[in-house]
Write a protein that holds these residues in place. Sequence first.
Motif, PDB file in Angstrom:
ATOM      1  N   ALA A   1     -12.293  57.871 -38.008  1.00 19.60           N
ATOM      2  CA  ALA A   1     -12.027  57.272 -39.329  1.00 19.60           C
ATOM      3  C   ALA A   1     -12.587  55.854 -39.403  1.00 19.60           C
ATOM      4  CB  ALA A   1     -10.526  57.258 -39.594  1.00 19.60           C
TER       5      ALA A   1
ATOM      6  N   GLN B   1     -16.243  55.788 -39.917  1.00 17.39           N
ATOM      7  CA  GLN B   1     -16.634  56.096 -41.306  1.00 17.39           C
ATOM      8  C   GLN B   1     -16.426  54.903 -42.235  1.00 17.39           C
ATOM      9  OE1 GLN B   1     -16.104  60.273 -42.814  1.00 17.39           O
ATOM     10  NE2 GLN B   1     -14.381  60.102 -41.408  1.00 17.39           N
ATOM     11  N   ARG B   2     -15.540  53.982 -41.846  1.00 16.59           N
ATOM     12  CA  ARG B   2     -15.289  52.816 -42.713  1.00 16.59           C
ATOM     13  C   ARG B   2     -16.280  51.679 -42.480  1.00 16.59           C
ATOM     14  NH1 ARG B   2      -9.712  54.067 -41.574  1.00 16.59           N
ATOM     15  NH2 ARG B   2      -9.709  52.532 -39.893  1.00 16.59           N
TER      16      ARG B   2
ATOM     17  N   PHE C   1      -7.920  64.687 -41.906  1.00 19.68           N
ATOM     18  CA  PHE C   1      -8.048  63.231 -41.819  1.00 19.68           C
ATOM     19  C   PHE C   1      -7.047  62.664 -40.811  1.00 19.68           C
ATOM     20  CE2 PHE C   1      -4.304  61.444 -43.863  1.00 19.68           C
ATOM     21  CZ  PHE C   1      -3.766  62.551 -44.503  1.00 19.68           C
TER      22      PHE C   1
ATOM     23  N   TRP D   1      -8.876  62.614 -37.620  1.00 21.69           N
ATOM     24  CA  TRP D   1      -9.878  61.539 -37.690  1.00 21.69           C
ATOM     25  C   TRP D   1      -9.258  60.180 -37.378  1.00 21.69           C
ATOM     26  CZ3 TRP D   1     -12.445  62.196 -43.160  1.00 21.69           C
ATOM     27  CH2 TRP D   1     -13.361  63.264 -43.127  1.00 21.69           C
ATOM     28  N   ASN D   2      -8.035  59.946 -37.860  1.00 27.66           N
ATOM     29  CA  ASN D   2      -7.437  58.618 -37.706  1.00 27.66           C
ATOM     30  C   ASN D   2      -7.002  58.315 -36.286  1.00 27.66           C
ATOM     31  OD1 ASN D   2      -7.422  57.079 -40.215  1.00 27.66           O
ATOM     32  ND2 ASN D   2      -6.396  58.879 -41.029  1.00 27.66           N
TER      33      ASN D   2
END
Length: 269
Positions: free
Chosen positions: A71, A74-75, A99, A102-103
Amino acid sequence: MDLVTVRTVRTPSHRDQLVLAPGERPLGGGTWLFSEEQPGLTGLVDLTTLGWPDVERSDDVLTIAATCTIAALQRVDPEPDWLAWSLVGRCANALLASFKVWNVATVGGNVGVALPAGAMIALLVTLDAEAVVWTPSGGERRTPVAALVTGVRELALEDGEVIRAFAVPTSALRARTASRRTSLSPHGRSGALVTARWDDDGFVLVVTAATPRPLVLRWPAVPDAVSVRAAMDAHDDWYDDPHGSPDWRRGVSTRFALELRDEAAGGAA
Ligand SMILES: Cc1cc2nc3c(=O)[nH]c(=O)nc-3n(C[C@H](O)[C@H](O)[C@H](O)COP(=O)(O)OP(=O)(O)OC[C@H]3O[C@@H](n4cnc5c(N)ncnc54)[C@H](O)[C@@H]3O)c2cc1C
């Protein structure tokens, strides 16, 4: 699940506390480690307490910490000329992961599991990334991610070695990329993920999920379709598991490879 054999969980703050004792393994996000039995595992060493910055930028290299979550990656705000950055999102979405995974799941953990469907492996191999490996003696060595993953759940890591980071050349980030993915069911694990990167220096095609380890094919320029088909036909190591038969994987991967070649030849972004 509970890991009933684990007796210790260490939270190092310095590298000298990172030396792994027999039975200890590094802990990234734990999404795989805690998902199944881990015979022989007696201790975990939590890498996330070392405080490595998620990413570090220089003119030539983007360094992604092994502990950077999918995650967080992606940010990252890409530089304006990082055309290849869209591949990050496409590979993250190639994982059979919500998600929530992902985190927590880390880039290093995804490589560390070394599953054929390891989409961070696909991303890093396509971008010609090198793994920065910390050795137990306090040294460091570098190896291409393409050479680090040697098979299903197999890595070219010696006992006690830990992946510190991945070094991505910014020249690769400025290239164009494209990808194709398929699975047997709409939300199933990837049966084939084919990625491509191209620029004035050449064309790179990477097949994962369909093969036990990444298949990397390179040409000095966008090849013709006959060359791509011949290279795919020459490969005879296709993965076989409930997510796809070898023949199906070979077929869809070859079709995807030809589509990506056409896209590159057409100059599409
Ligand atoms: C719902 C769900 C869906 C999933 N889908 C996929 C999928 O589609 N494809 C896929 O590949 N995986 C998938 N996984 C498996 C796993 O979650 C991912 O591979 C994830 O990226 C692992 O990251 P992590 O940080 O949680 O690793 P962890 O579980 O912490 O570690 C994984 C392994 O890597 C080792 N390791 C961790 N960090 C390092 C390091 N820096 N250096 C050396 N070794 C290290 C650990 O010791 C362990 O052996 C899925 C899991 C779940 C729960």
